[in-house]
Scaffold this motif. Structure first.
Motif, PDB file in Angstrom:
ATOM      1  N   LYS A  24      29.584  -4.252 -54.252  1.00 26.21           N
ATOM      2  CA  LYS A  24      29.085  -3.302 -55.254  1.00 26.21           C
ATOM      3  C   LYS A  24      27.897  -2.493 -54.748  1.00 26.21           C
ATOM      4  N   SER A  25      27.080  -3.123 -53.889  1.00 22.24           N
ATOM      5  CA  SER A  25      25.905  -2.431 -53.360  1.00 22.24           C
ATOM      6  C   SER A  25      26.242  -1.497 -52.201  1.00 22.24           C
ATOM      7  N   GLY A  26      27.467  -1.619 -51.676  1.00 19.80           N
ATOM      8  CA  GLY A  26      27.880  -0.766 -50.567  1.00 19.80           C
ATOM      9  C   GLY A  26      27.550  -1.317 -49.191  1.00 19.80           C
ATOM     10  N   LEU A  27      27.009  -2.541 -49.143  1.00 19.24           N
ATOM     11  CA  LEU A  27      26.695  -3.149 -47.848  1.00 19.24           C
ATOM     12  C   LEU A  27      27.912  -3.800 -47.207  1.00 19.24           C
ATOM     13  N   LEU A  28      28.832  -4.268 -48.023  1.00 16.34           N
ATOM     14  CA  LEU A  28      30.047  -4.911 -47.509  1.00 16.34           C
ATOM     15  C   LEU A  28      31.262  -4.065 -47.839  1.00 16.34           C
ATOM     16  N   HIS A  29      32.019  -3.728 -46.816  1.00 12.83           N
ATOM     17  CA  HIS A  29      33.245  -2.957 -46.984  1.00 12.83           C
ATOM     18  C   HIS A  29      34.416  -3.805 -46.492  1.00 12.83           C
ATOM     19  N   LEU A  30      35.336  -4.077 -47.396  1.00 13.26           N
ATOM     20  CA  LEU A  30      36.526  -4.844 -47.040  1.00 13.26           C
ATOM     21  C   LEU A  30      37.714  -3.903 -46.906  1.00 13.26           C
ATOM     22  N   PHE A  31      38.332  -3.939 -45.747  1.00 13.64           N
ATOM     23  CA  PHE A  31      39.533  -3.144 -45.487  1.00 13.64           C
ATOM     24  C   PHE A  31      40.676  -4.123 -45.286  1.00 13.64           C
ATOM     25  N   THR A  32      41.620  -4.127 -46.221  1.00  9.70           N
ATOM     26  CA  THR A  32      42.707  -5.105 -46.156  1.00  9.70           C
ATOM     27  C   THR A  32      44.045  -4.412 -45.944  1.00  9.70           C
ATOM     28  N   ALA A  33      44.857  -5.013 -45.091  1.00  7.80           N
ATOM     29  CA  ALA A  33      46.190  -4.471 -44.828  1.00  7.80           C
ATOM     30  C   ALA A  33      47.017  -5.528 -44.116  1.00  7.80           C
ATOM     31  N   ARG A  34      48.306  -5.509 -44.359  1.00  8.02           N
ATOM     32  CA  ARG A  34      49.203  -6.377 -43.614  1.00  8.02           C
ATOM     33  C   ARG A  34      49.402  -5.790 -42.216  1.00  8.02           C
ATOM     34  N   PRO A  35      49.371  -6.607 -41.169  1.00  7.95           N
ATOM     35  CA  PRO A  35      49.566  -6.089 -39.808  1.00  7.95           C
ATOM     36  C   PRO A  35      50.880  -5.339 -39.635  1.00  7.95           C
ATOM     37  N   THR A  36      51.899  -5.730 -40.394  1.00  7.98           N
ATOM     38  CA  THR A  36      53.214  -5.092 -40.267  1.00  7.98           C
ATOM     39  C   THR A  36      53.300  -3.768 -41.016  1.00  7.98           C
ATOM     40  N   LEU A  37      52.246  -3.409 -41.753  1.00 10.74           N
ATOM     41  CA  LEU A  37      52.271  -2.176 -42.537  1.00 10.74           C
ATOM     42  C   LEU A  37      52.255  -0.939 -41.639  1.00 10.74           C
ATOM     43  N   TYR A  38      51.551  -1.033 -40.500  1.00 13.59           N
ATOM     44  CA  TYR A  38      51.446   0.080 -39.559  1.00 13.59           C
ATOM     45  C   TYR A  38      51.728  -0.418 -38.146  1.00 13.59           C
ATOM     46  N   GLY A  39      51.922   0.521 -37.242  1.00 12.58           N
ATOM     47  CA  GLY A  39      52.013   0.179 -35.831  1.00 12.58           C
ATOM     48  C   GLY A  39      50.620  -0.108 -35.279  1.00 12.58           C
ATOM     49  N   LEU A  40      50.564  -0.659 -34.081  1.00 12.92           N
ATOM     50  CA  LEU A  40      49.289  -1.038 -33.483  1.00 12.92           C
ATOM     51  C   LEU A  40      48.364   0.160 -33.287  1.00 12.92           C
ATOM     52  N   GLU A  41      48.920   1.289 -32.837  1.00 10.74           N
ATOM     53  CA  GLU A  41      48.090   2.468 -32.603  1.00 10.74           C
ATOM     54  C   GLU A  41      47.489   2.996 -33.899  1.00 10.74           C
ATOM     55  N   MET A  42      48.250   2.911 -34.983  1.00  9.45           N
ATOM     56  CA  MET A  42      47.732   3.353 -36.279  1.00  9.45           C
ATOM     57  C   MET A  42      46.616   2.425 -36.755  1.00  9.45           C
ATOM     58  N   HIS A  43      46.805   1.116 -36.571  1.00 14.64           N
ATOM     59  CA  HIS A  43      45.750   0.167 -36.927  1.00 14.64           C
ATOM     60  C   HIS A  43      44.476   0.480 -36.150  1.00 14.64           C
ATOM     61  N   LEU A  44      44.618   0.719 -34.863  1.00 18.61           N
ATOM     62  CA  LEU A  44      43.455   1.012 -34.027  1.00 18.61           C
ATOM     63  C   LEU A  44      42.767   2.296 -34.478  1.00 18.61           C
ATOM     64  N   ALA A  45      43.552   3.314 -34.766  1.00 19.90           N
ATOM     65  CA  ALA A  45      42.993   4.594 -35.206  1.00 19.90           C
ATOM     66  C   ALA A  45      42.249   4.435 -36.538  1.00 19.90           C
ATOM     67  N   MET A  46      42.826   3.658 -37.455  1.00 19.84           N
ATOM     68  CA  MET A  46      42.189   3.454 -38.760  1.00 19.84           C
ATOM     69  C   MET A  46      40.893   2.657 -38.629  1.00 19.84           C
ATOM     70  N   MET A  47      40.886   1.663 -37.731  1.00 18.28           N
ATOM     71  CA  MET A  47      39.667   0.884 -37.526  1.00 18.28           C
ATOM     72  C   MET A  47      38.582   1.742 -36.875  1.00 18.28           C
ATOM     73  N   CYS A 104      28.165  -4.406 -43.268  1.00 18.35           N
ATOM     74  CA  CYS A 104      29.215  -5.198 -42.612  1.00 18.35           C
ATOM     75  C   CYS A 104      30.585  -4.657 -43.004  1.00 18.35           C
ATOM     76  N   LEU A 105      31.445  -4.536 -42.024  1.00 19.11           N
ATOM     77  CA  LEU A 105      32.818  -4.075 -42.239  1.00 19.11           C
ATOM     78  C   LEU A 105      33.766  -5.230 -41.951  1.00 19.11           C
ATOM     79  N   TYR A 106      34.539  -5.602 -42.948  1.00 15.64           N
ATOM     80  CA  TYR A 106      35.428  -6.774 -42.857  1.00 15.64           C
ATOM     81  C   TYR A 106      36.877  -6.285 -42.892  1.00 15.64           C
ATOM     82  N   PHE A 107      37.566  -6.394 -41.754  1.00 20.05           N
ATOM     83  CA  PHE A 107      38.994  -6.087 -41.685  1.00 20.05           C
ATOM     84  C   PHE A 107      39.767  -7.380 -41.915  1.00 20.05           C
ATOM     85  N   ALA A 108      40.468  -7.452 -43.049  1.00 16.94           N
ATOM     86  CA  ALA A 108      41.209  -8.661 -43.414  1.00 16.94           C
ATOM     87  C   ALA A 108      42.707  -8.394 -43.306  1.00 16.94           C
ATOM     88  N   PHE A 109      43.377  -9.140 -42.454  1.00 15.18           N
ATOM     89  CA  PHE A 109      44.806  -8.941 -42.236  1.00 15.18           C
ATOM     90  C   PHE A 109      45.635 -10.130 -42.702  1.00 15.18           C
TER      91      PHE A 109
END
Length: 204
Positions: free
Chosen positions: A50-73, A22-27
C-alpha cells in the motif's frame, strides 16, 4: 515446504522496513496468496504494498516465452529502480524453455542487476537428483552466497536446517517464529551430532 518463499518474504519485509523499494517476481503464487500466507505467520507485507515500497509482479512461467519474461523484468527494474529484487522460484522457468535457454536468460538478468547494483535473492526448488549446492539451470557460480533450506529428521522429529555457503560451509537450524525467520549459527559437526530438537534450533 522448507520455507524458501518465507525467507524471501522476510528479506522483502526487511528491505521495505528500511525504507527501500523491493520488487518481488513471484512465479508460483499469486499476490493474494503471498500476502495471506505471510500474514498467517505474523509478517504484514500488505502495508508495504500500500505504501508503494513493495511491488509484487506475479505470472505463471508458461504465460510468456523466456525473452518476454526477461523484457518484462527489465522494464520493471528500469521503471521502479528497486534496491532489492526477489525471483521466486527460478526453477519454474524450466517449464518455459530448454535448460540452456533458461540459463542464458537468468545469466543476463543477473548481469543486468549487478550492473544496477541491485541486491537480489533467487529461490530454487532443488530436485532429489541435484547436487545440494547447484541448480538445474546452472547459475550457482554467479551467486555470492547460497542458503540451502531442507527438512531433516532428528530424534524422530522433522526439523528445518539451512546450509550457508560462501567462504565457509556452515549448517544450522532455522525456525519461523511470529513475524521472524531465525537462522542459527551452528557448525556441521554439532548439528549432525544433535539429537534434541532444541539443540538444532538457535534462539531467535
Amino acid at each position: 515446504g522448507t520455507g524458501k518463499s518465507t525467507l524471501a518474504s522476510h528479506f522483502a519485509g526487511a528491505t521495505c522496513a528500511a525504507g527501500e523499494r523491493c520488487l518481488y517476481f513471484a512465479f508460483e503464487e499469486s499476490q493474494s496468496q503471498i500476502l495471506r500466507n505471510m500474514k498467517s505467520i505474523g509478517l504484514n507485507l500488505e502495508k508495504y504494498v500500500k505504501s508503494g515500497l513493495l511491488h509484487l509482479f506475479t505470472a505463471r512461467p508458461t504465460l510468456y516465452g523466456l525473452e518476454m519474461h526477461l523484457a518484462m523484468m527489465h522494464k520493471q527494474l528500469i521503471e521502479l529502480k528497486p534496491a532489492a529484487v526477489i525471483i521466486d522460484p527460478i526453477s519454474n522457468f524450466i517449464a518455459s524453455g530448454e535448460e540452456r535457454d533458461v540459463h542464458s536468460m537468468l545469466i543476463r538478468l543477473v548481469d543486468f542487476m549487478k550492473l544496477k547494483n541491485v541486491t537480489s535473492i533467487f529461490t530454487n526448488l532443488t530436485t532429489g537428483n541435484e547436487a545440494l549446492e547447484s541448480t538445474d539451470v546452472g547459475i550457482s557460480s554467479t551467486m555470492d552466497t547460497w542458503i540451502l533450506l531442507r527438512d531433516i529428521e532428528i530424534g524422530g522429529e522433522r526439523n528445518r536446517v539451512h546450509h550457508r555457503c560462501q567462504h565457509a560451509h556452515l549448517v544450522a537450524g532455522h525456525a519461523v517464529a511470529a513475524g521472524a525467520t531465525c537462522l542459527g549459527q551452528r557448525d556441521a559437526a554439532e548439528d549432525v551430532a544433535a539429537t534434541d530438537h532444541q539443540r538444532n534450533l538457535d534462539t531467535c
